[in-house]
Design an enzyme around this catalytic site. Structure first.
Site, mmCIF file in Angstrom:
data_model
loop_
_atom_site.group_PDB
_atom_site.id
_atom_site.type_symbol
_atom_site.label_atom_id
_atom_site.label_comp_id
_atom_site.label_asym_id
_atom_site.label_seq_id
_atom_site.Cartn_x
_atom_site.Cartn_y
_atom_site.Cartn_z
ATOM 1 N N CYS A 126 53.154 41.597 42.490
ATOM 2 C CA CYS A 126 53.434 39.985 42.153
ATOM 3 C C CYS A 126 53.913 40.107 40.361
ATOM 4 C CB CYS A 126 52.016 39.042 41.770
ATOM 5 S SG CYS A 126 52.125 38.902 43.685
ATOM 6 N N HIS A 259 51.960 34.350 36.443
ATOM 7 C CA HIS A 259 52.530 34.416 37.758
ATOM 8 C C HIS A 259 52.165 33.213 38.115
ATOM 9 C CE1 HIS A 259 52.760 35.754 41.742
ATOM 10 N NE2 HIS A 259 51.128 35.848 41.181
ATOM 11 N N ASN A 290 52.273 30.556 46.112
ATOM 12 C CA ASN A 290 52.386 31.901 45.010
ATOM 13 C C ASN A 290 53.850 33.123 45.695
ATOM 14 O OD1 ASN A 290 52.632 34.459 44.733
ATOM 15 N ND2 ASN A 290 50.352 34.530 44.688
HETATM 16 O O1 UT7 Z 1 49.775 36.536 43.627
HETATM 17 C C1 UT7 Z 1 48.133 37.956 43.964
HETATM 18 C C2 UT7 Z 1 47.642 37.397 43.032
HETATM 19 N N1 UT7 Z 1 46.485 37.050 43.993
HETATM 20 C C3 UT7 Z 1 45.075 36.356 43.486
HETATM 21 O O2 UT7 Z 1 45.563 35.495 41.851
HETATM 22 C C4 UT7 Z 1 44.448 35.607 44.019
HETATM 23 C C5 UT7 Z 1 43.445 35.071 43.344
HETATM 24 N N2 UT7 Z 1 42.090 34.015 44.534
HETATM 25 C C6 UT7 Z 1 41.764 33.305 44.273
HETATM 26 O O3 UT7 Z 1 43.323 32.642 44.005
HETATM 27 C C7 UT7 Z 1 41.110 32.144 45.324
HETATM 28 O O4 UT7 Z 1 39.999 33.067 45.383
HETATM 29 C C8 UT7 Z 1 41.521 31.441 46.347
HETATM 30 C C9 UT7 Z 1 41.950 30.535 46.491
HETATM 31 C C10 UT7 Z 1 41.978 32.273 47.092
HETATM 32 C C11 UT7 Z 1 40.084 31.350 47.519
HETATM 33 O O5 UT7 Z 1 39.204 30.390 46.508
HETATM 34 P P1 UT7 Z 1 37.791 30.624 45.930
HETATM 35 O O6 UT7 Z 1 37.274 29.498 45.086
HETATM 36 O O7 UT7 Z 1 37.913 32.275 45.286
HETATM 37 O O8 UT7 Z 1 37.291 30.101 47.151
HETATM 38 P P2 UT7 Z 1 36.152 31.124 48.499
HETATM 39 O O9 UT7 Z 1 37.377 33.019 48.902
HETATM 40 O O10 UT7 Z 1 35.095 32.246 47.540
HETATM 41 O O11 UT7 Z 1 35.583 30.684 49.234
HETATM 42 C C12 UT7 Z 1 34.754 29.375 48.800
HETATM 43 C C13 UT7 Z 1 34.835 28.581 50.321
HETATM 44 C C14 UT7 Z 1 33.946 29.731 51.477
HETATM 45 O O12 UT7 Z 1 33.049 28.907 52.396
HETATM 46 P P3 UT7 Z 1 31.426 29.337 51.917
HETATM 47 O O13 UT7 Z 1 31.216 30.380 51.887
HETATM 48 O O14 UT7 Z 1 31.241 28.933 50.609
HETATM 49 O O15 UT7 Z 1 30.689 28.401 52.712
HETATM 50 C C15 UT7 Z 1 35.223 29.656 52.469
HETATM 51 O O16 UT7 Z 1 34.614 30.097 53.545
HETATM 52 O O17 UT7 Z 1 35.651 27.963 50.884
HETATM 53 C C16 UT7 Z 1 35.424 28.610 51.999
HETATM 54 N N3 UT7 Z 1 37.094 28.010 52.423
HETATM 55 C C17 UT7 Z 1 38.133 27.466 52.444
HETATM 56 N N4 UT7 Z 1 37.664 26.252 53.129
HETATM 57 C C18 UT7 Z 1 39.017 25.675 53.307
HETATM 58 C C19 UT7 Z 1 38.025 29.602 52.253
HETATM 59 N N5 UT7 Z 1 39.722 29.272 52.724
HETATM 60 C C20 UT7 Z 1 39.711 27.919 53.406
HETATM 61 C C21 UT7 Z 1 40.452 26.517 53.364
HETATM 62 N N6 UT7 Z 1 40.181 25.995 53.775
HETATM 63 N N7 UT7 Z 1 41.269 27.908 52.908
#
Ligand code: UT7
Length: 334
Positions: A126, A259, A290
């Site tokens: 990226c 980005h 993205n």
């Molecule tokens: O381009 C390269 C660089 N990439 C980035 O910069 C990406 C950086 N990371 C992010 O943008 C975020 O980490 C994500 C958008 C990918 C994920 O968001 P998050 O707020 O970090 O979610 P998480 O992985 O901490 O998950 C929180 C909760 C979990 O449930 P519990 O364990 O709290 O019950 C996940 O199971 O959200 C759940 N979850 C979802 N729920 C609904 C994970 N994915 C989903 C989903 N829909 N698609």
């Protein structure tokens, strides 16, 4: 016996460089969150609240990294007003070219009818577009190229694991290109860049040999939380450094194009950097998802086309991603 070695000549170029034109090309298919939620267990509300994404653009079958790179490049070249015969280097940042060689850059150059340019691909995920802009700046100023075409292009949906609800909804497909050429005034600020290979296991693609040997498609994996923390702390600091390196105070900046990874990352960067309200912020991720190496030039084109940003504005850009790698600089918009 030779007493003195001969002195060799070194190349010398323009005093400065700048971007002369930008062009973008988006995947043809619009996929909104409702459609995404027929593929993964998620909701429009969750996706919007966690990332800002409303819809993303996917490449249709007829679109390839080459076709998208060519479309974006043709726009950028036409808008730059630079004679294609004067473009003698092509840098293509991509993680979506599906063979090691020949590079995508040589095919882009051939497709554009460029005669005998230096051409190579860049692998910086990226951050690839910002790496390319910095290299192009150095090439123009050291005289190793007159004008450089820099392209970022991705079709990440062909490497997406649609069974992984933590990543499947994030990606969009597209290409963005700029032409960098000589200038009498500074148009590209000093780059702030680096890498941390110790964190290679935070965002990674499957080893293609291993994947194919086991009959699978190589896909992208990400420890989203770790990337998020790194982006909102270390990368936010580096972004502020890039602004400082260009000699600008936050109130002197016109536009911020990070980005397009996550609107919450952008928000967090804004809080840390104390950018004033007057700075125009790119939120292109809402409509695009993205698109990795393509996200910044695509977002740049959108801001110029909408009139939110104008030619001559100062824009802070920063790319960050798998490596981990990052690169950021201030540029004057074309
Ligand atoms: O381009 C390269 C660089 N990439 C980035 O910069 C990406 C950086 N990371 C992010 O943008 C975020 O980490 C994500 C958008 C990918 C994920 O968001 P998050 O707020 O970090 O979610 P998480 O992985 O901490 O998950 C929180 C909760 C979990 O449930 P519990 O364990 O709290 O019950 C996940 O199971 O959200 C759940 N979850 C979802 N729920 C609904 C994970 N994915 C989903 C989903 N829909 N698609």
């Amino acid at each position: 016996m030779r007493i003195m070695s001969a002195t060799i000549k070194a190349s010398q170029g323009a005093p400065y460089s700048r971007i002369y034109g930008v062009g973008g090309e988006r995947g043809n298919r619009v996929v909104d969150n409702a459609e995404m939620c027929t593929i993964i267990d998620s909701s429009d509300e969750w996706i919007q609240q966690r990332t800002g994404i409303v819809e993303r653009r996917w490449a249709t079958e007829d679109q390839t990294p080459l076709s998208m790179a060519l479309a974006a490049s043709r726009k950028a070249i036409e808008r730059s007003g630079i004679d294609p015969a004067q473009i003698n280097a092509v840098l293509v940042a991509t993680g979506s070219h599906t063979r090691q060689f020949p590079s995508l850059a040589v095919s882009v150059a051939a497709g554009l009818g460029l005669k005998d340019p230096a051409a190579t691909d860049l692998s910086a995920a990226c951050a690839g577009f910002c790496y390319g802009v910095s290299l192009a700046d150095s090439m123009v100023r050291t005289g190793t190229a007159k004008n450089v075409l820099v392209v970022g292009v991705e079709i990440l949906t062909r490497q997406t694991d649609f069974t992984d609800r933590g990543t499947a909804f994030l990606f969009g497909d597209g290409a963005g290109a700029v032409v960098v050429g000589p200038s009498e005034t500074p148009g590209i600020g000093p780059v702030v860049w680096g890498s941390d290979g110790e964190s290679a296991d935070v965002i990674w693609s499957d080893d293609w040999n291993e994947a194919f040997a086991s009959g699978k498609k190589p896909v992208i994996h990400m420890e989203g939380n770790k990337v998020f923390r790194w982006a909102t702390t270390f990368i936010a600091e580096k972004t502020a450094e890039a602004l400082e390196a260009a000699g600008l105070k936050p109130e002197e900046l016109d536009v911020f194009i990070p980005h397009q990874a996550n609107n919450r990352i952008t928000d967090s960067m804004l809080r840390r950097m104390h950018l004033p309200e007057s700075v125009v912020i790119s939120r292109d991720i809402r409509q695009m998802g993205n698109s990795s190496a393509a996200s910044i030039p695509i977002a740049m084109e959108a801001l110029l086309e909408s009139g939110d940003a104008k030619s001559g504005d100062t824009a802070l850009v920063i790319g960050f991603g798998a490596g981990l790698v990052y690169a950021g600089q201030v540029v004057v918009l074309p």
